[in-house]
Write an enzyme that holds these catalytic residues in place. Structure first.
Site, PDB file in Angstrom:
ATOM      1  N   SER A 126      57.038 131.181 -81.617  1.00  0.00           N
ATOM      2  CA  SER A 126      58.295 130.985 -80.885  1.00  0.00           C
ATOM      3  C   SER A 126      58.015 130.464 -79.489  1.00  0.00           C
ATOM      4  CB  SER A 126      59.003 132.343 -80.806  1.00  0.00           C
ATOM      5  OG  SER A 126      60.060 132.298 -79.880  1.00  0.00           O
ATOM      6  N   TYR A 151      59.044 141.719 -78.752  1.00  0.00           N
ATOM      7  CA  TYR A 151      59.076 140.690 -79.805  1.00  0.00           C
ATOM      8  C   TYR A 151      58.154 139.531 -79.432  1.00  0.00           C
ATOM      9  CZ  TYR A 151      60.607 136.532 -82.250  1.00  0.00           C
ATOM     10  OH  TYR A 151      60.610 135.357 -82.956  1.00  0.00           O
ATOM     11  N   LYS A 155      54.508 138.056 -81.128  1.00  0.00           N
ATOM     12  CA  LYS A 155      54.218 136.676 -81.572  1.00  0.00           C
ATOM     13  C   LYS A 155      52.930 136.167 -80.927  1.00  0.00           C
ATOM     14  CE  LYS A 155      57.562 135.841 -84.375  1.00  0.00           C
ATOM     15  NZ  LYS A 155      57.317 135.628 -85.796  1.00  0.00           N
TER      16      LYS A 155
HETATM   17  P1  NAD Z   1      65.355 136.145 -90.530  1.00  0.00           P
HETATM   18  O1  NAD Z   1      65.473 137.551 -90.090  1.00  0.00           O
HETATM   19  O2  NAD Z   1      66.545 135.479 -91.115  1.00  0.00           O
HETATM   20  O3  NAD Z   1      64.142 136.002 -91.567  1.00  0.00           O
HETATM   21  C1  NAD Z   1      63.044 136.865 -91.566  1.00  0.00           C
HETATM   22  C2  NAD Z   1      62.907 137.398 -92.970  1.00  0.00           C
HETATM   23  O4  NAD Z   1      61.772 138.263 -93.052  1.00  0.00           O
HETATM   24  C3  NAD Z   1      64.115 138.221 -93.421  1.00  0.00           C
HETATM   25  O5  NAD Z   1      64.542 137.704 -94.658  1.00  0.00           O
HETATM   26  C4  NAD Z   1      63.578 139.645 -93.554  1.00  0.00           C
HETATM   27  O6  NAD Z   1      64.239 140.352 -94.583  1.00  0.00           O
HETATM   28  C5  NAD Z   1      62.115 139.393 -93.838  1.00  0.00           C
HETATM   29  N1  NAD Z   1      61.195 140.455 -93.424  1.00  0.00           N
HETATM   30  C6  NAD Z   1      61.114 141.062 -92.212  1.00  0.00           C
HETATM   31  N2  NAD Z   1      60.115 141.954 -92.210  1.00  0.00           N
HETATM   32  C7  NAD Z   1      59.544 141.911 -93.451  1.00  0.00           C
HETATM   33  C8  NAD Z   1      58.474 142.604 -94.062  1.00  0.00           C
HETATM   34  N3  NAD Z   1      57.801 143.551 -93.413  1.00  0.00           N
HETATM   35  N4  NAD Z   1      58.156 142.300 -95.338  1.00  0.00           N
HETATM   36  C9  NAD Z   1      58.850 141.357 -96.010  1.00  0.00           C
HETATM   37  N5  NAD Z   1      59.878 140.676 -95.492  1.00  0.00           N
HETATM   38  C10 NAD Z   1      60.224 140.957 -94.220  1.00  0.00           C
HETATM   39  O7  NAD Z   1      64.793 135.307 -89.295  1.00  0.00           O
HETATM   40  P2  NAD Z   1      64.601 133.739 -89.119  1.00  0.00           P
HETATM   41  O8  NAD Z   1      65.484 133.322 -88.018  1.00  0.00           O
HETATM   42  O9  NAD Z   1      64.675 133.057 -90.429  1.00  0.00           O
HETATM   43  O10 NAD Z   1      63.126 133.736 -88.551  1.00  0.00           O
HETATM   44  C11 NAD Z   1      61.994 133.503 -89.372  1.00  0.00           C
HETATM   45  C12 NAD Z   1      60.746 133.613 -88.527  1.00  0.00           C
HETATM   46  O11 NAD Z   1      60.823 132.687 -87.450  1.00  0.00           O
HETATM   47  C13 NAD Z   1      60.564 134.981 -87.867  1.00  0.00           C
HETATM   48  O12 NAD Z   1      59.187 135.298 -87.883  1.00  0.00           O
HETATM   49  C14 NAD Z   1      61.045 134.775 -86.468  1.00  0.00           C
HETATM   50  O13 NAD Z   1      60.430 135.658 -85.551  1.00  0.00           O
HETATM   51  C15 NAD Z   1      60.635 133.341 -86.216  1.00  0.00           C
HETATM   52  N6  NAD Z   1      61.420 132.655 -85.181  1.00  0.00           N
HETATM   53  C16 NAD Z   1      62.792 132.654 -85.288  1.00  0.00           C
HETATM   54  C17 NAD Z   1      63.552 132.035 -84.313  1.00  0.00           C
HETATM   55  C18 NAD Z   1      65.058 132.059 -84.354  1.00  0.00           C
HETATM   56  O14 NAD Z   1      65.684 131.863 -83.312  1.00  0.00           O
HETATM   57  N7  NAD Z   1      65.679 132.243 -85.511  1.00  0.00           N
HETATM   58  C19 NAD Z   1      62.914 131.389 -83.237  1.00  0.00           C
HETATM   59  C20 NAD Z   1      61.526 131.407 -83.175  1.00  0.00           C
HETATM   60  C21 NAD Z   1      60.791 132.054 -84.162  1.00  0.00           C
HETATM   61  C1  WQD Z   2      70.698 130.903 -75.796  1.00  0.00           C
HETATM   62  C2  WQD Z   2      71.452 130.755 -74.477  1.00  0.00           C
HETATM   63  C3  WQD Z   2      71.784 132.837 -73.368  1.00  0.00           C
HETATM   64  C4  WQD Z   2      74.445 134.528 -76.437  1.00  0.00           C
HETATM   65  C5  WQD Z   2      66.155 133.823 -78.420  1.00  0.00           C
HETATM   66  C6  WQD Z   2      64.816 134.499 -78.391  1.00  0.00           C
HETATM   67  C7  WQD Z   2      63.735 133.530 -78.739  1.00  0.00           C
HETATM   68  C8  WQD Z   2      64.032 132.839 -80.064  1.00  0.00           C
HETATM   69  C9  WQD Z   2      65.399 132.255 -80.088  1.00  0.00           C
HETATM   70  C10 WQD Z   2      63.017 134.072 -81.821  1.00  0.00           C
HETATM   71  C11 WQD Z   2      70.886 131.621 -73.357  1.00  0.00           C
HETATM   72  C12 WQD Z   2      73.110 132.260 -73.793  1.00  0.00           C
HETATM   73  C13 WQD Z   2      73.605 133.704 -75.708  1.00  0.00           C
HETATM   74  C14 WQD Z   2      75.729 134.831 -75.932  1.00  0.00           C
HETATM   75  C15 WQD Z   2      75.249 133.455 -74.017  1.00  0.00           C
HETATM   76  N1  WQD Z   2      64.023 133.763 -81.159  1.00  0.00           N
HETATM   77  N2  WQD Z   2      74.002 133.181 -74.522  1.00  0.00           N
HETATM   78  N3  WQD Z   2      76.078 134.271 -74.725  1.00  0.00           N
HETATM   79  O1  WQD Z   2      67.592 133.684 -75.643  1.00  0.00           O
HETATM   80  O2  WQD Z   2      67.031 131.215 -75.829  1.00  0.00           O
HETATM   81  O3  WQD Z   2      66.135 132.766 -77.462  1.00  0.00           O
HETATM   82  O4  WQD Z   2      66.359 133.250 -79.723  1.00  0.00           O
HETATM   83  O5  WQD Z   2      61.895 133.749 -81.638  1.00  0.00           O
HETATM   84  O6  WQD Z   2      62.565 134.273 -78.800  1.00  0.00           O
HETATM   85  O7  WQD Z   2      64.606 135.005 -77.076  1.00  0.00           O
HETATM   86  O8  WQD Z   2      68.517 132.276 -77.542  1.00  0.00           O
HETATM   87  O9  WQD Z   2      70.681 132.065 -78.653  1.00  0.00           O
HETATM   88  O10 WQD Z   2      70.091 134.256 -77.568  1.00  0.00           O
HETATM   89  O11 WQD Z   2      70.577 132.281 -76.116  1.00  0.00           O
HETATM   90  O12 WQD Z   2      75.601 132.998 -72.927  1.00  0.00           O
HETATM   91  O13 WQD Z   2      76.508 135.577 -76.501  1.00  0.00           O
HETATM   92  O14 WQD Z   2      72.784 131.230 -74.685  1.00  0.00           O
HETATM   93  O15 WQD Z   2      71.890 133.468 -72.113  1.00  0.00           O
HETATM   94  O16 WQD Z   2      71.045 130.904 -72.167  1.00  0.00           O
HETATM   95  P1  WQD Z   2      67.324 132.524 -76.491  1.00  0.00           P
HETATM   96  P2  WQD Z   2      69.998 132.781 -77.559  1.00  0.00           P
END
Ligand code: NAD
Ligand code: WQD
Length: 340
Positions: A126, A151, A155
């Site tokens: 991330s 979190y 990562k």
């Molecule tokens: P998500 O929660 O929709 O998907 C994660 C999946 O992993 C879920 O289906 C959950 O049931 C499963 N899971 C969690 N722990 C588990 C375990 N111990 N064993 C088996 N399954 C398990 O999230 P997402 O948004 O699809 O994110 C996928 C990956 O990408 C995550 O690792 C997340 O940290 C990373 N990521 C997400 C974002 C974002 O903003 N969505 C941004 C950066 C990184």
């Molecule tokens: C985006 C912008 C908020 C909600 C997070 C995690 C990051 C990654 C992605 C997993 C910011 C603003 C948000 C709301 C708002 N996840 N906001 N009102 O914070 O960039 O990233 O998700 O890896 O690790 O930190 O994403 O969508 O929460 O926020 O004003 O109700 O929207 O302040 O500027 P963020 P976000």
């Protein structure tokens, strides 16, 4: 030639979109997901869209015996590892749960992979690993190490563990993908993001306001040093992100070692721009109010994604309007997510 890819967390938001693209390119897919934050319905929808089969095991990546059985009985070429807990706020409340699930879970997965000599891995990292950026756009070579929550630390720890692993055994092939802010949904409107409870992230909150599940969007601060004072992020279409994983798998066919790439568009949009563009595209008003900053938030964050372009031949294709359009189609057709 078609490959067999094991996808952990494959029933989740990004996972389900990636499974779909893998199937479309002719790969066989095995999903391992404990359904802690997902519904099996997502995989049923993927089957419906693609007309193809997905092998699904409801299992936890912490369960070494269960993983071993899966590796023992299936010829797996590579693993895409999405499984993890991802709620930033929650991670500050229950850090041990986050470290155990994300870090120990990844170690357990890698142990089983090594045991069965499957050493190709794509890992979901991330942009949060950069913490508060010292300069923008963010390059992979810029400093990491100051994420503002458990979190983000989990990562970063996993990234370091994977680098140590590769150093100890250079036959590992690992791509670390640092996602910026994934939004959007598959154009079918059949799969999309379906958070439990009150959404933490901006786009699902906006779509739930648009569909009438919530009254008002709270904008967390308008006094940042940005174009309009609200936070700026690099939003990327989840299908573009999914396609980045396919490119990463290609890379692993030829190169051993650890490779780290940003996956973003390189363009930053503010919260106000997001709300306004969504309202324009959907025709739904997005009432909003300015509230205090959210603790731990940074002003701005966007990628330099040229490494992924040069090395993987990947660039994001979808613009913000398309992202909003696809997010809205999913939410409108499924007001209560997969429960509909
Ligand atoms: P998500 O929660 O929709 O998907 C994660 C999946 O992993 C879920 O289906 C959950 O049931 C499963 N899971 C969690 N722990 C588990 C375990 N111990 N064993 C088996 N399954 C398990 O999230 P997402 O948004 O699809 O994110 C996928 C990956 O990408 C995550 O690792 C997340 O940290 C990373 N990521 C997400 C974002 C974002 O903003 N969505 C941004 C950066 C990184
Ligand atoms: C985006 C912008 C908020 C909600 C997070 C995690 C990051 C990654 C992605 C997993 C910011 C603003 C948000 C709301 C708002 N996840 N906001 N009102 O914070 O960039 O990233 O998700 O890896 O690790 O930190 O994403 O969508 O929460 O926020 O004003 O109700 O929207 O302040 O500027 P963020 P976000």
């Amino acid at each position: 030639m078609s490959s067999t890819i094991l996808v952990t967390g494959g029933a989740g938001y990004i996972g389900s979109h990636t499974v779909l693209e893998l199937l479309n390119q002719g790969d066989q897919v095995i999903v391992v997901d404990n359904l802690s934050n997902a519904s099996e319905e997502a995989l049923e929808r993927v089957k419906k869209i693609t007309g193809k089969h997905v092998v699904f095991f409801q299992a936890d990546i912490l369960d070494k015996a269960a993983l071993s059985q899966i590796f023992k009985h299936n010829q797996i070429d590579a693993v895409i590892h999405f499984a993890g807990l991802k709620a930033v706020g929650e991670s500050t409340q229950i850090p041990l749960t986050y470290y155990h699930n994300n870090v120990t879970g990844t170690i357990t997965l890698c142990q089983v992979m090594a045991e069965y000599n499957v050493k190709s891995l794509v890992f979901s990292s991330s942009a949060t690993v950069y913490g508060d950026p010292q300069a923008l756009p963010l390059l992979e070579s810029m400093p990491t190490g100051l994420p503002t929550n458990a979190y983000g630390h989990s990562k970063l720890m996993i990234e370091e563990i994977l680098r140590d692993l590769s150093e100890s055994d250079p036959s590992w092939r690992i791509v670390i993908l640092r996602y910026f802010n994934p939004i959007g949904a598959h154009e079918s409107g059949l799969i999309g993001e379906d958070p439990n409870g009150i959404p933490n992230n901006l786009m699902p909150f906006i779509t739930q306001v648009a569909v009438g599940r919530r009254d008002t969007l709270s904008i967390f601060g308008n006094d940042y040093n940005t174009k309009d004072g609200t936070g700026v992020r690099d939003y990327i279409h989840v299908v573009d992100l999914a396609l980045g994983h396919l490119k990463a798998l290609e890379k692993l066919k030829t190169d051993a070692g650890v490779f780290t790439y940003n996956l973003g568009t390189g363009v930053g949009y503010s919260v106000l721009e997001m709300a306004n563009t969504f309202a324009e595209v959907s025709g739904q008003p997005i009432p909003h109010q300015i509230v205090d900053r959210r603790p731990g938030d940074i002003a701005a964050c966007y990628a330099d994604a040229s490494a992924a372009k040069n090395d993987l031949g990947w660039t994001a294709q979808f613009d913000l309007k398309r992202m909003c359009k696809d997010s809205w189609r999913w939410q409108k057709n499924n007001p209560n997510g997969y429960k509909d």
